[in-house]
Design an enzyme around this catalytic site. Structure first.
Site, PDB file in Angstrom:
ATOM      1  N   HIS A 113     -37.533   6.172 -50.077  1.00 56.10           N
ATOM      2  CA  HIS A 113     -36.190   5.968 -50.617  1.00 56.10           C
ATOM      3  C   HIS A 113     -35.822   4.502 -50.756  1.00 56.10           C
ATOM      4  O   HIS A 113     -34.646   4.157 -50.790  1.00 56.10           O
ATOM      5  CB  HIS A 113     -35.170   6.702 -49.750  1.00 56.10           C
ATOM      6  CG  HIS A 113     -35.417   8.182 -49.693  1.00 56.10           C
ATOM      7  ND1 HIS A 113     -35.305   8.990 -50.802  1.00 56.10           N
ATOM      8  CD2 HIS A 113     -35.811   8.981 -48.685  1.00 56.10           C
ATOM      9  CE1 HIS A 113     -35.605  10.242 -50.460  1.00 56.10           C
ATOM     10  NE2 HIS A 113     -35.909  10.269 -49.184  1.00 56.10           N
TER      11      HIS A 113
ATOM     12  N   PRO B 263     -21.543   3.869 -44.137  1.00 58.36           N
ATOM     13  CA  PRO B 263     -20.909   2.601 -43.784  1.00 58.36           C
ATOM     14  C   PRO B 263     -19.463   2.536 -44.250  1.00 58.36           C
ATOM     15  O   PRO B 263     -19.174   2.836 -45.406  1.00 58.36           O
ATOM     16  CB  PRO B 263     -21.748   1.563 -44.534  1.00 58.36           C
ATOM     17  CG  PRO B 263     -22.769   2.320 -45.298  1.00 58.36           C
ATOM     18  CD  PRO B 263     -22.364   3.739 -45.334  1.00 58.36           C
ATOM     19  N   GLU B 264     -18.590   2.153 -43.371  1.00 57.26           N
ATOM     20  CA  GLU B 264     -17.198   1.878 -43.731  1.00 57.26           C
ATOM     21  C   GLU B 264     -17.013   0.359 -43.694  1.00 57.26           C
ATOM     22  O   GLU B 264     -17.973  -0.396 -43.605  1.00 57.26           O
ATOM     23  CB  GLU B 264     -16.247   2.574 -42.738  1.00 57.26           C
ATOM     24  CG  GLU B 264     -16.504   4.076 -42.614  1.00 57.26           C
ATOM     25  CD  GLU B 264     -15.538   4.774 -41.688  1.00 57.26           C
ATOM     26  OE1 GLU B 264     -14.370   4.364 -41.636  1.00 57.26           O
ATOM     27  OE2 GLU B 264     -15.938   5.730 -41.002  1.00 57.26           O
TER      28      GLU B 264
ATOM     29  N   ARG C 238     -29.871   9.460 -49.525  1.00 56.92           N
ATOM     30  CA  ARG C 238     -29.015  10.436 -50.210  1.00 56.92           C
ATOM     31  C   ARG C 238     -28.602  10.006 -51.606  1.00 56.92           C
ATOM     32  O   ARG C 238     -28.026  10.776 -52.343  1.00 56.92           O
ATOM     33  CB  ARG C 238     -27.768  10.718 -49.357  1.00 56.92           C
ATOM     34  CG  ARG C 238     -28.099  11.502 -48.109  1.00 56.92           C
ATOM     35  CD  ARG C 238     -26.881  11.752 -47.262  1.00 56.92           C
ATOM     36  NE  ARG C 238     -25.996  12.731 -47.861  1.00 56.92           N
ATOM     37  CZ  ARG C 238     -24.852  13.108 -47.322  1.00 56.92           C
ATOM     38  NH1 ARG C 238     -24.453  12.577 -46.185  1.00 56.92           N
ATOM     39  NH2 ARG C 238     -24.115  14.006 -47.892  1.00 56.92           N
TER      40      ARG C 238
END
Length: 275
Positions: free
Chosen positions: A93, A2-3, A111
């Site tokens: 996760h 995400p930016e 991640r």
DNA sequence: ATTGTCCCCTGCCCGC
DNA sequence: TGCGGGCAGGGGACAA
């Protein structure tokens, strides 16, 4: 992953849902992210508090609480927030669960490049991760004079400069490529060599690209890519002009889009349109 | 001081 | 079908 536009999309979702909800519990299933989740501080300070406001700084989310203190969140590359998921829907996760008096906010991050921190005082902007951040792209402070000064004599490729949060906050790999295409500037140009006219175009292009991406709910490149709070993807992937389009004809001139690596990151541009 | 390299971690996709 | 390599939208630590 995400930016700025994706994080802003999440923020706008949260602001519709969280204010007024009361924390009753925090469940941590995996505390080793980019930085260890401060479990004891969250458990000590959150229960009983309500959500006051939700802000964004660059790619960071800040959840302000009614009686003081702020939760700092960063989604890293693969982080997503999920609101009120079904109880039988727990994934490997799903690292952190904020339990409210009604419903739940869950942080999922395969991640584990994401980050969760607790800021106890009333000055979250002084948090070490925020203190050195450059201005928001739409901040009036991010202007021609600022760019000329901060990039003066820099030999770094302009794309790397754009992605360095100390200069300007929130710009990542996709929108750096897209903004440079919109401005007609090659990504490997030394930042210190841009003319005033080019900087003006770049500042304008960056703001335009980010604004449209926010309006489109961000970019979701693959099925497993960015999702908003409700699990829905964005739409800006249909508006990308160069990112991920190596070999395809440029939307402006039909010449093939090129891919190169800059600072280890895939970079896309049109050699004909960008000088 | 600036800049590049490496690393954190998991998952997917590709070629063999 | 399995396996290794490379890559993925982020960013910090470190060395040159």
């Amino acid at each position: 992953m995400p930016e700025l536009p994706e994080v802003e999309t999440v923020r706008r979702g949260l602001i519709q849902i969280l204010p007024g909800r009361r924390f009753v519990d925090v469940k941590i299933r995996q505390n080793r992210l980019r930085k260890e989740i401060p479990a004891s501080a969250l458990r000590k300070h959150l229960p009983g508090q309500t959500v006051k406001d939700i802000r964004r700084r660059g790619k960071y989310l800040l959840i302000g609480l009614s009686q003081g203190g702020t939760i700092l969140l960063h989604l890293g590359m693969s982080g997503v927030l999920i609101i009120d998921p079904p109880e039988n829907d727990l994934y490997q996760h799903d690292h952190l669960l904020f339990i409210f008096d009604r419903g739940e906010l869950r942080f999922r991050d395969p991640r584990r490049f994401g980050l969760v921190d607790w800021i106890s005082d009333g000055h979250p902007e002084q948090h070490p991760l925020l203190a050195s951040l450059g201005p928001e792209p739409d901040d009036p402070e991010f202007n021609l004079e600022y760019c000329l000064r901060r990039a003066f004599s820099s030999s770094r490729p302009i794309k790397n400069w754009l992605m360095d949060g100390r200069f300007v906050a929130g710009v990542g790999n996709i929108y750096a490529s897209e903004a440079l295409f919109a401005a007609g500037i090659r990504p490997d140009r030394p930042a210190g060599n841009l003319t005033a006219g080019e900087w003006k175009r770049l500042i304008h292009a960056l703001r335009g690209v980010l604004k449209e991406a926010i309006e489109q709910g961000g970019t979701t490149l693959k099925d497993r890519g960015f999702k908003d709070l409700l699990g829905k993807g964005g739409r800006f992937q249909h508006h990308l002009r160069v990112y991920g389009r190596a070999g395809e004809p440029c939307t402006a001139c039909n010449d093939p889009v090129q891919k190169v690596m800059l600072a280890g990151r895939s970079t896309f541009y049109c050699p004909a349109c960008q000088k």
